[in-house]
Design a protein around this motif. Structure first.
Motif, PDB file in Angstrom:
ATOM      1  N   ILE A  11      -8.999   1.139   9.225  1.00  0.00           N
ATOM      2  CA  ILE A  11      -7.964   1.662   8.317  1.00  0.00           C
ATOM      3  C   ILE A  11      -6.993   0.544   7.935  1.00  0.00           C
ATOM      4  CG2 ILE A  11      -5.941   3.185   8.199  1.00  0.00           C
ATOM      5  CD1 ILE A  11      -7.558   5.231   9.827  1.00  0.00           C
ATOM      6  N   ILE A  12      -6.631  -0.288   8.913  1.00  0.00           N
ATOM      7  CA  ILE A  12      -5.743  -1.426   8.623  1.00  0.00           C
ATOM      8  C   ILE A  12      -6.373  -2.326   7.562  1.00  0.00           C
ATOM      9  CG2 ILE A  12      -4.730  -3.539   9.571  1.00  0.00           C
ATOM     10  CD1 ILE A  12      -4.379  -2.034  12.229  1.00  0.00           C
ATOM     11  N   HIS A  13      -7.656  -2.659   7.747  1.00  0.00           N
ATOM     12  CA  HIS A  13      -8.354  -3.511   6.775  1.00  0.00           C
ATOM     13  C   HIS A  13      -8.417  -2.827   5.406  1.00  0.00           C
ATOM     14  CE1 HIS A  13      -9.669  -6.931   9.156  1.00  0.00           C
ATOM     15  NE2 HIS A  13      -9.975  -6.111  10.144  1.00  0.00           N
ATOM     16  N   GLU A  14      -8.627  -1.518   5.406  1.00  0.00           N
ATOM     17  CA  GLU A  14      -8.725  -0.768   4.152  1.00  0.00           C
ATOM     18  C   GLU A  14      -7.393  -0.817   3.398  1.00  0.00           C
ATOM     19  OE1 GLU A  14     -11.240   1.130   1.594  1.00  0.00           O
ATOM     20  OE2 GLU A  14     -11.777   0.536   3.642  1.00  0.00           O
ATOM     21  N   LEU A  15      -6.302  -0.658   4.115  1.00  0.00           N
ATOM     22  CA  LEU A  15      -4.976  -0.680   3.481  1.00  0.00           C
ATOM     23  C   LEU A  15      -4.624  -2.077   2.974  1.00  0.00           C
ATOM     24  CD1 LEU A  15      -3.010   1.594   5.988  1.00  0.00           C
ATOM     25  CD2 LEU A  15      -3.735   2.188   3.670  1.00  0.00           C
ATOM     26  N   ILE A  16      -5.040  -3.102   3.725  1.00  0.00           N
ATOM     27  CA  ILE A  16      -4.766  -4.479   3.297  1.00  0.00           C
ATOM     28  C   ILE A  16      -5.592  -4.835   2.065  1.00  0.00           C
ATOM     29  CG2 ILE A  16      -5.033  -6.919   3.941  1.00  0.00           C
ATOM     30  CD1 ILE A  16      -4.351  -6.109   6.812  1.00  0.00           C
ATOM     31  N   MET A  22      -3.153   3.953  -1.400  1.00  0.00           N
ATOM     32  CA  MET A  22      -4.158   4.930  -0.997  1.00  0.00           C
ATOM     33  C   MET A  22      -3.478   6.214  -0.543  1.00  0.00           C
ATOM     34  SD  MET A  22      -7.093   2.720   0.933  1.00  0.00           S
ATOM     35  CE  MET A  22      -8.288   4.020   0.586  1.00  0.00           C
ATOM     36  N   THR A  23      -4.258   7.305  -0.506  1.00  0.00           N
ATOM     37  CA  THR A  23      -3.716   8.595  -0.075  1.00  0.00           C
ATOM     38  C   THR A  23      -4.347   9.007   1.245  1.00  0.00           C
ATOM     39  OG1 THR A  23      -5.412   9.881  -1.215  1.00  0.00           O
ATOM     40  CG2 THR A  23      -3.444   9.283  -2.488  1.00  0.00           C
ATOM     41  N   LEU A  24      -3.708   9.966   1.913  1.00  0.00           N
ATOM     42  CA  LEU A  24      -4.262  10.501   3.154  1.00  0.00           C
ATOM     43  C   LEU A  24      -5.643  11.092   2.919  1.00  0.00           C
ATOM     44  CD1 LEU A  24      -1.182  12.323   4.748  1.00  0.00           C
ATOM     45  CD2 LEU A  24      -2.385  10.353   5.684  1.00  0.00           C
ATOM     46  N   VAL A  33     -12.987  12.293   8.639  1.00  0.00           N
ATOM     47  CA  VAL A  33     -12.141  12.943   9.643  1.00  0.00           C
ATOM     48  C   VAL A  33     -11.082  13.759   8.899  1.00  0.00           C
ATOM     49  CG1 VAL A  33     -12.484  11.168  11.418  1.00  0.00           C
ATOM     50  CG2 VAL A  33     -10.625  10.920   9.766  1.00  0.00           C
ATOM     51  N   SER A  34     -10.278  14.481   9.654  1.00  0.00           N
ATOM     52  CA  SER A  34      -9.229  15.289   9.024  1.00  0.00           C
ATOM     53  C   SER A  34      -8.023  14.422   8.668  1.00  0.00           C
ATOM     54  CB  SER A  34      -8.785  16.400   9.973  1.00  0.00           C
ATOM     55  OG  SER A  34      -8.137  15.833  11.108  1.00  0.00           O
ATOM     56  N   GLN A  35      -7.173  14.949   7.775  1.00  0.00           N
ATOM     57  CA  GLN A  35      -5.947  14.225   7.419  1.00  0.00           C
ATOM     58  C   GLN A  35      -5.025  14.114   8.634  1.00  0.00           C
ATOM     59  OE1 GLN A  35      -3.912  15.247   3.765  1.00  0.00           O
ATOM     60  NE2 GLN A  35      -5.821  15.922   2.784  1.00  0.00           N
ATOM     61  N   ARG A  36      -5.102  15.094   9.514  1.00  0.00           N
ATOM     62  CA  ARG A  36      -4.288  15.048  10.730  1.00  0.00           C
ATOM     63  C   ARG A  36      -4.675  13.842  11.591  1.00  0.00           C
ATOM     64  NH1 ARG A  36      -1.303  18.798  13.494  1.00  0.00           N
ATOM     65  NH2 ARG A  36      -1.071  18.459  15.736  1.00  0.00           N
ATOM     66  N   THR A  37      -5.999  13.590  11.677  1.00  0.00           N
ATOM     67  CA  THR A  37      -6.476  12.429  12.450  1.00  0.00           C
ATOM     68  C   THR A  37      -5.979  11.131  11.827  1.00  0.00           C
ATOM     69  OG1 THR A  37      -8.455  13.625  13.162  1.00  0.00           O
ATOM     70  CG2 THR A  37      -8.538  11.218  13.267  1.00  0.00           C
ATOM     71  N   ILE A  38      -6.005  11.067  10.491  1.00  0.00           N
ATOM     72  CA  ILE A  38      -5.509   9.867   9.803  1.00  0.00           C
ATOM     73  C   ILE A  38      -4.019   9.680  10.079  1.00  0.00           C
ATOM     74  CG2 ILE A  38      -5.109   8.790   7.556  1.00  0.00           C
ATOM     75  CD1 ILE A  38      -8.017   8.728   8.402  1.00  0.00           C
ATOM     76  N   ARG A  39      -3.270  10.794  10.091  1.00  0.00           N
ATOM     77  CA  ARG A  39      -1.832  10.702  10.404  1.00  0.00           C
ATOM     78  C   ARG A  39      -1.621  10.113  11.799  1.00  0.00           C
ATOM     79  NH1 ARG A  39       1.943  13.463   7.319  1.00  0.00           N
ATOM     80  NH2 ARG A  39       1.081  14.742   5.621  1.00  0.00           N
ATOM     81  N   ASN A  40      -2.462  10.531  12.757  1.00  0.00           N
ATOM     82  CA  ASN A  40      -2.349   9.996  14.122  1.00  0.00           C
ATOM     83  C   ASN A  40      -2.653   8.498  14.154  1.00  0.00           C
ATOM     84  OD1 ASN A  40      -1.637  12.474  15.231  1.00  0.00           O
ATOM     85  ND2 ASN A  40      -3.769  13.057  15.647  1.00  0.00           N
ATOM     86  N   ARG A  58       5.265   4.278   5.222  1.00  0.00           N
ATOM     87  CA  ARG A  58       5.907   5.511   4.761  1.00  0.00           C
ATOM     88  C   ARG A  58       4.917   6.334   3.942  1.00  0.00           C
ATOM     89  NH1 ARG A  58       9.662   4.821   1.069  1.00  0.00           N
ATOM     90  NH2 ARG A  58       9.068   2.678   0.544  1.00  0.00           N
ATOM     91  N   LEU A  59       5.054   7.652   4.031  1.00  0.00           N
ATOM     92  CA  LEU A  59       4.249   8.570   3.233  1.00  0.00           C
ATOM     93  C   LEU A  59       5.136   9.188   2.163  1.00  0.00           C
ATOM     94  CD1 LEU A  59       2.157  10.387   5.996  1.00  0.00           C
ATOM     95  CD2 LEU A  59       1.343   8.726   4.333  1.00  0.00           C
ATOM     96  N   VAL A  60       4.783   8.966   0.908  1.00  0.00           N
ATOM     97  CA  VAL A  60       5.546   9.511  -0.215  1.00  0.00           C
ATOM     98  C   VAL A  60       4.579  10.269  -1.120  1.00  0.00           C
ATOM     99  CG1 VAL A  60       7.026   9.001  -2.188  1.00  0.00           C
ATOM    100  CG2 VAL A  60       7.188   7.596  -0.114  1.00  0.00           C
ATOM    101  N   GLY A  61       4.702  11.602  -1.124  1.00  0.00           N
ATOM    102  CA  GLY A  61       3.810  12.413  -1.948  1.00  0.00           C
ATOM    103  C   GLY A  61       2.353  12.250  -1.568  1.00  0.00           C
ATOM    104  N   GLY A  62       2.089  12.049  -0.286  1.00  0.00           N
ATOM    105  CA  GLY A  62       0.712  11.882   0.179  1.00  0.00           C
ATOM    106  C   GLY A  62       0.188  10.465   0.055  1.00  0.00           C
ATOM    107  N   ARG A  63       0.935   9.598  -0.632  1.00  0.00           N
ATOM    108  CA  ARG A  63       0.518   8.205  -0.790  1.00  0.00           C
ATOM    109  C   ARG A  63       1.094   7.346   0.335  1.00  0.00           C
ATOM    110  NH1 ARG A  63      -2.249   7.141  -5.159  1.00  0.00           N
ATOM    111  NH2 ARG A  63      -2.246   8.620  -6.900  1.00  0.00           N
ATOM    112  N   ILE A  64       0.316   6.343   0.734  1.00  0.00           N
ATOM    113  CA  ILE A  64       0.675   5.506   1.879  1.00  0.00           C
ATOM    114  C   ILE A  64       1.300   4.213   1.368  1.00  0.00           C
ATOM    115  CG2 ILE A  64      -0.220   4.309   3.906  1.00  0.00           C
ATOM    116  CD1 ILE A  64      -2.617   6.332   3.749  1.00  0.00           C
TER     117      ILE A  64
END
Length: 486
Positions: A11-16, A22-24, A33-40, A58-64
């Motif tokens: 996930i770190i590599h994906e965000l970089i 990106m969104t949840l 996986v579920s969005q809850r798992t991504i939040r964890n 930060r999460l703003v409107g579902g966007r990371i």
């Protein structure tokens, strides 16, 4: 430091790697996986960011939204530190298999567990899958009640198995923890990979063939594995002697490897390597023409040498004008040395160029204006490099622009330059290029002898350092003559 799961690192590599936010839901869909798992997972990443004082996701409107210094969080995930990285079962099986194969004697499950930083019971639970995985390589895991585990099978199968664990070559060493650990088990210094590449580049060049990049890296990896196994005292099993088209190439490679790493140069190793070099599964070559028979090749070679001898005799008067030495040096091939090709007038220091094409074109023009090559030779050098890749980069920081015989060479000659600012030629492992030597060849004997001397010098770091320190072309010419006879 927190334990980091493989998915969290991904996930770190994906965000970089994504320029857009990106969104949840996108991450949840990608990793199934579920969005809850991504939040964890994001919560864990934020804890790492907090430890390093790098801000917060930060999460703003579902966007990371990541902090500006987010990329530095990777420093918290050592690529081969199993204390901070939780292996999946698949990763454990691959690494355990590598430990087993790379161990000469028996190894206990407790030792394997310690290396994987897991419990002994975890290894016991994985054991049946480890045995099945190793069995895919025609190998067998033997168990001894007092000694532990050991892998039995042919040495060739063990090496090929290790290559398959690290199947994409050493290029991905920093991207995958399994590959990093497997490479680490080979106990080779980081600069050893560079040295192996240089030896292979030289052998491929002398063989007048061009390995595809993926094939090149596979052979580099095999040679690294072979060196490690030989240093352990494990040699390839007896091979049936069947010399092939790559036997001489394999022999040249292993002679250099033996000198560099103080290991035995065995004929069985030569035979097996030569078979890898002709095996389509491991070695792919770039070629402009279909293969010709040995007889046809000999006929073409004899014809080329005969024509070159005639041309050289006709060209003596011209050659004498360009070389400070007398024309008598051409009477016998064995008396022609590298410094005859590179007097001070054929060396230029501190040249400024923007890219590889400009330097090759300028050097080719220099050769053309002095009668060494036809005009088409210059264009052909550039065209070949664009078509087949920068095969002209043969050593770290050193390139040799050239083309084959019959492509416009008139007189055997060389022109050496040092660049004020090193230039990338497109070979990541050998860039940037600092020294370039353009040559034309009309006689194989003269050309190959000078080439060997040239390669030998530019593999010597002391020579390259002294060449950088030269103030004039005369200094450089004297240095070349000095090192040629060392």
């Amino acid at each position: 430091m927190k334990t980091v799961k493989k998915r969290t690192v991904s996930i770190i590599h994906e965000l970089i790697g994504n320029e857009e936010l990106m969104t949840l839901s996108e991450l949840a869909e990608k990793f199934e996986v579920s969005q809850r798992t991504i939040r964890n997972d994001l919560k864990l990443i934020n804890e790492l960011l907090k430890e390093m004082d790098l801000g917060k996701i930060r999460l703003v409107g579902g966007r990371i939204i990541c902090p500006s210094s987010f990329g530095q969080v990777l420093k918290a995930v050592p690529k081969d530190d199993l204390y901070t990285y939780k292996l999946s079962q698949e990763e454990r099986i691959e690494i355990a298999a590598s430990f087993l194969i790379n161990t000469v004697e028996y190894i206990t499950m407790s030792v394997i567990a310690d290396n994987l930083v897991v419990s002994r019971s975890t290894v016991i639970n994985d054991l049946s899958k480890i045995k099945a995985y190793i069995g895919q390589g025609n190998l067998k895991v033997l168990s001894h009640p007092n000694k532990g585990l050991r892998v039995e099978g042919k040495e060739s199968d063990k090496r090929l198995f290790l290559m398959n664990i690290k199947g994409n070559g050493v290029e991905k060493e920093q991207k995958d923890i399994v590959e990093s650990i497997v490479l680490k088990q080979l106990n080779l210094r980081t600069d050893s990979w560079q040295k192996i590449r240089e030896i292979l580049y030289e052998a491929v060049y002398l063989d007048q063939s061009r390995l595809r990049e993926d094939s090149f890296e596979k052979i580099v990896l095999y040679l690294g594995i072979m060196i490690h196994r030989n240093q352990q005292g494990s040699y390839i099993e007896i091979q049936k002697r069947q010399p092939n088209s790559k036997y001489r190439m394999a022999q040249n490679i292993l002679i250099q490897i033996a000198k560099e790493y103080f290991i035995s140069h065995k004929e069985d190793e030569v035979q097996f390597l030569s078979e890898l070099l002709i095996c389509e599964k491991f070695s792919g070559y770039v070629s402009e023409k279909n293969e010709i028979t040995r007889k046809e090749m000999k006929e073409q070679l004899d014809s080329a040498i005969y024509e070159a001898e005639i041309l050289l005799k006709k060209s003596r008067r011209i050659v004498k004008g360009y070389f400070s030495q007398s024309a008598e040096i051409w009477e016998h091939y064995d008396t022609v040395e590298l410094h005859h090709f590179l007097p001070a007038s054929h060396i230029q220091l501190g040249v400024e160029c923007q890219d590889w094409k400009e330097i090759v074109e300028n050097m080719g023009r220099w050769m053309y204006e002095r009668g060494y090559v036809e005009k088409r030779y210059v264009a052909s050098m550039i065209e070949n490099t664009e078509k087949n890749g920068p095969y002209i980069v043969v050593l770290s920081g050193f390139a040799i622009p050239h083309d084959g015989q019959g492509k416009g060479s008139i007189i055997s000659g060389m022109y050496l330059v040092s660049l004020r600012r090193p230039i990338p030629f497109g070979v990541e492992k050998l860039d940037p290029v600092e020294f370039v030597c353009c040559f034309s060849a009309v006689d194989l004997k003269v050309h190959m002898k000078a080439f060997f001397s040239l390669i030998s010098m530019f593999r010597n770091n002391t020579f390259k350092r002294k060449l950088r320190e030269c103030k004039t072309s005369q200094d450089a010419a004297h240095l070349i003559e000095e090192y040629e006879f060392e």
